[in-house]
Design an enzyme around this catalytic site. Structure first.
Site, PDB file in Angstrom:
ATOM      1  N   ASP A 173      -0.161  -0.633  -4.908  1.00 15.69           N
ATOM      2  CA  ASP A 173      -1.336  -0.017  -5.525  1.00 15.69           C
ATOM      3  C   ASP A 173      -1.071   1.404  -6.000  1.00 15.69           C
ATOM      4  O   ASP A 173      -1.765   1.928  -6.859  1.00 15.69           O
ATOM      5  CB  ASP A 173      -2.529  -0.031  -4.571  1.00 15.69           C
ATOM      6  CG  ASP A 173      -2.306   0.762  -3.297  1.00 15.69           C
ATOM      7  OD1 ASP A 173      -1.157   1.157  -3.014  1.00 15.69           O
ATOM      8  OD2 ASP A 173      -3.280   0.983  -2.549  1.00 15.69           O
ATOM      9  N   ASN A 174      -0.067   2.061  -5.436  1.00 19.77           N
ATOM     10  CA  ASN A 174       0.290   3.428  -5.808  1.00 19.77           C
ATOM     11  C   ASN A 174       1.763   3.655  -5.545  1.00 19.77           C
ATOM     12  O   ASN A 174       2.380   2.944  -4.758  1.00 19.77           O
ATOM     13  CB  ASN A 174      -0.482   4.467  -4.966  1.00 19.77           C
ATOM     14  CG  ASN A 174      -1.973   4.284  -4.986  1.00 19.77           C
ATOM     15  OD1 ASN A 174      -2.611   4.433  -6.016  1.00 19.77           O
ATOM     16  ND2 ASN A 174      -2.541   3.952  -3.834  1.00 19.77           N
ATOM     17  N   CYS A 212      -5.916   4.697  -3.808  1.00 20.86           N
ATOM     18  CA  CYS A 212      -6.068   3.303  -3.374  1.00 20.86           C
ATOM     19  C   CYS A 212      -7.238   2.571  -4.021  1.00 20.86           C
ATOM     20  O   CYS A 212      -7.052   1.551  -4.685  1.00 20.86           O
ATOM     21  CB  CYS A 212      -6.199   3.239  -1.857  1.00 20.86           C
ATOM     22  SG  CYS A 212      -4.726   3.792  -0.970  1.00 20.86           S
ATOM     23  N   ASP A 238       0.843  -1.200   0.000  1.00 19.19           N
ATOM     24  CA  ASP A 238       0.000   0.000   0.000  1.00 19.19           C
ATOM     25  C   ASP A 238       0.879   1.251   0.000  1.00 19.19           C
ATOM     26  O   ASP A 238       1.559   1.541   0.978  1.00 19.19           O
ATOM     27  CB  ASP A 238      -0.898  -0.024   1.250  1.00 19.19           C
ATOM     28  CG  ASP A 238      -2.102   0.895   1.132  1.00 19.19           C
ATOM     29  OD1 ASP A 238      -2.118   1.739   0.218  1.00 19.19           O
ATOM     30  OD2 ASP A 238      -3.020   0.773   1.958  1.00 19.19           O
ATOM     31  N   ASP A 239       0.889   1.982  -1.121  1.00 18.66           N
ATOM     32  CA  ASP A 239       1.652   3.238  -1.242  1.00 18.66           C
ATOM     33  C   ASP A 239       3.163   3.024  -1.203  1.00 18.66           C
ATOM     34  O   ASP A 239       3.900   3.821  -0.615  1.00 18.66           O
ATOM     35  CB  ASP A 239       1.271   4.230  -0.130  1.00 18.66           C
ATOM     36  CG  ASP A 239      -0.131   4.793  -0.266  1.00 18.66           C
ATOM     37  OD1 ASP A 239      -0.838   4.401  -1.210  1.00 18.66           O
ATOM     38  OD2 ASP A 239      -0.519   5.600   0.588  1.00 18.66           O
TER      39      ASP A 239
END
Length: 498
Positions: A305-306, A69, A35-36
């Site tokens: 995701d990013n 997200c 995540d990120d």
């Protein structure tokens, strides 16, 4: 024939049958989605490097089409761009779990496709922002045989949350063994062992999704003292001194002050600390695959995701822009037939996961899918054609300013996106990331950005004003052709400008 010889013969026959069965079994898939996680931080993970990257292929030009997200995760599940899913943000009216759920998008995802292909499927960790919202707390989306995802508390903190574990509430507190990354790591290892023991003929698909290094980036207690004195990298665009060439939403930003810089450095250290537990999670998964005899028949993919920016172009920590730090994400792949130590530089994206998993499973994805299978690239092959342009999309957040227009309210600010906390969200845009190294953005304010990322990898010089009219028109036409297209027509439009 004596009894000892018969036993040995029988054991040999059983061994051959087991080997033949394993060879006939479709490959397993383990998909790890952080995540990120930006590319620069991902490169600092030694166990990921030794266990995945060095054993397979590094996709060095892998992008998300929308750096936020929920839109990114829906694109992952469906293989579609945001203009075809309708999911642009993390909350209503333009996104979030509730809109995804109410629009019926969960009825056809990579989970339902793989289940229909005979896979045993599991999700451990983060699903979609807002889950379960108005759905029941025990709701498990279609297609998942094993489900473990938080439904209460704040899992971003790593402690004190409630998990929906196959429809039953499972409470976790503040003890060290409740740390979320460790919980889903151990659950994944247990699922692998259970699958091998109880369903030896059935391939499995695992979607393993830790909540880190997303803010507030709470590390495991064992890692809380790591990286003392570390600072966020001072890249060439760090606290950029001259932003006169940038759109208005950037030009209005003051340079970062000492308080912001201290906050960036503190968060950077915590993000790096959380990656230590993800590294250990990867080691646990790979070791379990090896111990159960599954590693040689399993594709393992590691991504995010990013991306994430921290101080670039005067921006505090966050994502949700078209800058390279936010849209470029890691993708490392190992598995059957994947050459070790190879790099792949074709333009790939998060919409490609779903069709890739479908091809591995031996099935055709639905016609609505926009992405392309990565299987040929994973195996070092050269496809006859490949995308030359990737569509970029973004809807304005609550902090953006539309010059001369009344702004329609969007979703509430992402509580952990400092870009929105500071009220400096990017204006809405569409654009392209091209295979030739160009980034092109056209904002709904009428402004434009154009960067030559080969000569200017830090995106310090917006060259749109100096670009010949014919090329401006070419980029606008190409963007226009992609922003409403879908499926096969979209893939065709990616190949060349109209």
């Amino acid at each position: 024939m004596g009894p000892i010889f018969r036993r040995r013969l029988w054991a040999a026959v059983i061994g051959l049958l087991v080997a033949a069965s394993a060879a006939a079994k479709a490959p397993n898939i383990v998909f790890i989605l952080t995540d990120d996680l930006d590319v620069a931080a991902a490169a600092q993970m030694p166990l990921v490097k030794s266990l995945i990257t060095d054993q397979g292929t590094n996709f060095r030009r892998h992008y998300v089409s929308l750096s936020l997200c929920c839109p990114s995760r829906v694109a992952t599940l469906r293989g579609q761009f945001a203009h075809n899913t309708g999911i642009y943000t993390n909350n209503l009216p333009d996104g979030g779990f509730e809109l995804t759920h109410s629009q019926g998008l969960e009825s056809s995802t990579l989970a339902t496709w793989l289940t229909s292909a005979g896979y045993r499927t599991a999700l451990f960790g983060k699903y979609l922002n807002g889950y379960p919202d108005t759905a029941p707390a025990d709701f498990v989306p279609p297609g998942w045989n094993e489900w473990m995802s938080p439904v209460a508390g704040d899992p971003h903190d790593g402690f004190n949350y409630t998990m929906n574990h196959n429809g039953k509430a499972e409470n976790h507190g503040s003890n060290e063994n409740d740390y979320l990354t460790d919980v889903i790591s151990n659950a994944t290892a247990g699922f692998i062992r259970d699958s091998v023991n109880r369903f030896p003929q059935q391939p499995f698909f695992i979607y393993l999704a830790p909540y880190t290094p997303h803010s507030p980036a709470t590390p495991a207690p064992r890692h809380a003292k790591a990286f003392k004195g570390i600072q966020a990298p001072r890249t060439p665009s760090w606290n950029e001194s001259d932003v006169s060439d940038k759109p208005a939403w950037v030009r209005t930003l003051p340079t970062l002050n000492s308080t912001q810089i201290q906050g960036i450095d503190k968060l950077y250290r915590k993000r790096r600390q959380t990656l230590l537990s993800i590294d250990e999670m990867v080691q646990n998964v790979i070791q379990t695959l090896s111990d159960t005899g599954q590693l040689s028949n399993t594709y393992v993919l590691f991504s995010s995701d990013n991306g994430y920016h921290q101080g670039q172009h005067r921006l505090d920590s966050g994502k949700n822009t078209g800058f390279e730090e936010d849209i470029l994400v890691p993708l490392y792949v190992r598995g059957p037939g994947v050459p070790a130590g190879r790099t792949e530089d074709r333009l790939t994206a998060n919409v490609d996961y779903a069709p890739t998993f479908a091809e591995i499973a031996g099935i055709a994805p639905p016609s609505f899918v926009d992405g392309r299978s990565l299987v040929p690239l994973m195996h070092g092959q050269t496809p006859p054609t490949w995308r030359q342009a990737l569509l970029l999309e973004h809807k304005a957040g609550p902090g953006s300013k539309l010059v001369g227009k009344q702004k329609t309210p969007r979703e509430p600010a992402d509580p952990w996106d400092a870009l929105n906390i500071e009220g400096n969200g990017a204006d809405g845009y569409v654009g392209l990331r091209l295979a030739d190294g160009t980034t092109y953005l056209e904002y709904e304010t009428g402004e434009h950005e154009l960067y030559n990322n080969i000569n200017d990898p830090s995106q310090l010089r917006n060259i749109y004003a100096q670009t010949p009219p014919w090329n401006k028109q070419r980029l606008a036409d190409w963007t226009g052709a992609l922003k409403t297209a879908s499926g096969a027509a979209l893939r065709e439009a990616e190949l060349d400008a109209p």
